[in-house]
Scaffold this motif. Sequence first.
Motif, mmCIF file in Angstrom:
data_model
loop_
_atom_site.group_PDB
_atom_site.id
_atom_site.type_symbol
_atom_site.label_atom_id
_atom_site.label_comp_id
_atom_site.label_asym_id
_atom_site.label_seq_id
_atom_site.Cartn_x
_atom_site.Cartn_y
_atom_site.Cartn_z
ATOM 1 N N GLU A 98 18.798 -6.287 -3.446
ATOM 2 C CA GLU A 98 20.242 -6.543 -3.428
ATOM 3 C C GLU A 98 20.821 -6.361 -2.021
ATOM 4 O OE1 GLU A 98 22.372 -7.834 -5.700
ATOM 5 O OE2 GLU A 98 20.500 -8.219 -6.756
ATOM 6 N N LEU A 99 20.361 -5.348 -1.325
ATOM 7 C CA LEU A 99 20.839 -5.093 0.032
ATOM 8 C C LEU A 99 20.452 -6.245 0.959
ATOM 9 C CD1 LEU A 99 22.371 -3.124 1.827
ATOM 10 C CD2 LEU A 99 20.199 -1.945 2.251
ATOM 11 N N TYR A 100 19.222 -6.736 0.843
ATOM 12 C CA TYR A 100 18.800 -7.882 1.656
ATOM 13 C C TYR A 100 19.640 -9.122 1.332
ATOM 14 C CZ TYR A 100 14.663 -5.251 3.223
ATOM 15 O OH TYR A 100 13.810 -4.327 3.784
ATOM 16 N N LYS A 149 3.228 -0.896 9.331
ATOM 17 C CA LYS A 149 3.542 -1.293 10.703
ATOM 18 C C LYS A 149 4.165 -2.683 10.731
ATOM 19 C CE LYS A 149 3.352 -1.261 15.248
ATOM 20 N NZ LYS A 149 4.340 -0.548 16.034
ATOM 21 N N LEU A 150 3.677 -3.594 9.904
ATOM 22 C CA LEU A 150 4.239 -4.953 9.866
ATOM 23 C C LEU A 150 5.707 -4.935 9.455
ATOM 24 C CD1 LEU A 150 1.290 -6.967 8.283
ATOM 25 C CD2 LEU A 150 2.110 -7.080 10.656
ATOM 26 N N ILE A 151 6.043 -4.128 8.457
ATOM 27 C CA ILE A 151 7.451 -4.022 8.036
ATOM 28 C C ILE A 151 8.274 -3.436 9.173
ATOM 29 C CG2 ILE A 151 9.066 -2.920 6.423
ATOM 30 C CD1 ILE A 151 7.389 -5.192 5.152
ATOM 31 N N SER A 152 7.732 -2.429 9.862
ATOM 32 C CA SER A 152 8.437 -1.852 11.018
ATOM 33 C C SER A 152 8.693 -2.908 12.075
ATOM 34 C CB SER A 152 7.624 -0.702 11.619
ATOM 35 O OG SER A 152 7.512 0.360 10.710
ATOM 36 N N MET A 153 7.697 -3.757 12.324
ATOM 37 C CA MET A 153 7.843 -4.820 13.321
ATOM 38 C C MET A 153 8.906 -5.837 12.885
ATOM 39 S SD MET A 153 3.799 -5.328 14.283
ATOM 40 C CE MET A 153 4.061 -6.727 15.385
ATOM 41 N N LEU A 154 8.941 -6.158 11.599
ATOM 42 C CA LEU A 154 9.961 -7.088 11.100
ATOM 43 C C LEU A 154 11.357 -6.499 11.242
ATOM 44 C CD1 LEU A 154 8.178 -8.483 7.921
ATOM 45 C CD2 LEU A 154 8.762 -9.762 9.997
ATOM 46 N N LEU A 155 11.503 -5.221 10.923
ATOM 47 C CA LEU A 155 12.808 -4.573 11.080
ATOM 48 C C LEU A 155 13.246 -4.606 12.544
ATOM 49 C CD1 LEU A 155 12.248 -1.532 8.684
ATOM 50 C CD2 LEU A 155 13.802 -3.464 8.294
ATOM 51 N N GLU A 156 12.325 -4.326 13.458
ATOM 52 C CA GLU A 156 12.640 -4.382 14.888
ATOM 53 C C GLU A 156 13.011 -5.795 15.311
ATOM 54 O OE1 GLU A 156 13.087 -1.960 17.144
ATOM 55 O OE2 GLU A 156 12.740 -0.588 15.485
ATOM 56 N N GLY A 157 12.286 -6.775 14.801
ATOM 57 C CA GLY A 157 12.578 -8.167 15.131
ATOM 58 C C GLY A 157 13.959 -8.591 14.655
ATOM 59 N N ALA A 158 14.316 -8.149 13.457
ATOM 60 C CA ALA A 158 15.650 -8.466 12.933
ATOM 61 C C ALA A 158 16.721 -7.819 13.808
ATOM 62 C CB ALA A 158 15.778 -7.997 11.482
ATOM 63 N N LEU A 159 16.515 -6.558 14.175
ATOM 64 C CA LEU A 159 17.483 -5.864 15.033
ATOM 65 C C LEU A 159 17.632 -6.563 16.382
ATOM 66 C CD1 LEU A 159 16.628 -2.139 14.284
ATOM 67 C CD2 LEU A 159 18.807 -3.291 13.806
ATOM 68 N N THR A 160 16.524 -6.970 16.961
ATOM 69 C CA THR A 160 16.557 -7.663 18.248
ATOM 70 C C THR A 160 17.335 -8.969 18.140
ATOM 71 O OG1 THR A 160 14.473 -6.663 18.930
ATOM 72 C CG2 THR A 160 15.116 -8.690 20.056
ATOM 73 N N ILE A 182 13.908 -13.451 9.037
ATOM 74 C CA ILE A 182 13.160 -12.186 8.974
ATOM 75 C C ILE A 182 13.558 -11.403 7.730
ATOM 76 C CG2 ILE A 182 12.826 -9.931 10.082
ATOM 77 C CD1 ILE A 182 13.072 -11.457 12.805
ATOM 78 N N ILE A 183 14.849 -11.348 7.438
ATOM 79 C CA ILE A 183 15.316 -10.608 6.261
ATOM 80 C C ILE A 183 14.813 -11.274 4.982
ATOM 81 C CG2 ILE A 183 17.368 -9.886 4.964
ATOM 82 C CD1 ILE A 183 18.719 -9.487 7.759
ATOM 83 N N VAL A 184 14.768 -12.602 4.961
ATOM 84 C CA VAL A 184 14.189 -13.304 3.809
ATOM 85 C C VAL A 184 12.713 -12.896 3.664
ATOM 86 C CG1 VAL A 184 13.485 -15.581 2.949
ATOM 87 C CG2 VAL A 184 15.810 -15.231 3.787
#
Length: 132
Positions: free
Chosen positions: A87-89, A27-38, A65-67
């Motif tokens: 590598e993608l990050y 869930k934390l990773i999901s929240m970080l992905l959402e935060g980056a998108l926002t 967030i990506i870091v």
Amino acid sequence: MSVNLNALKEYKSVDLRATVETASPHKLISMLLEGALTSLAKAKGSIERQQIEERTTHLNKASDIIVGLKGSLDLEQGGEVALNLDELYNYMIRQIVLANRENSADKVQEVMSLILEIRQGWSSMPVELQND
């Protein structure tokens, strides 16, 4: 009215802290992905409105967030998937720097598209693997 807005912001802050404290790693990773998108969406809007300071603030937040996502990778246990994500990050961070330098909504959109792909894969992970 400002008192109500401040109260709402404080409530959201407390609610987010409570969610983070009880969330699974998945869930934390999901929240970080959402935060980056926002943050990226806000940066894209700032670029379109020629708001340089806001663009930089939102792109810096997305980059941070990506870091953080990059730092959460377990390169020893994660094998090829973790190495590819690493590598993608790195690529995304470079694109964010270029987006900021070039005021490029296209580069921001490219990073958003990549994060959306990661989010889709992450959310389709089998439930039994989500709590590990």
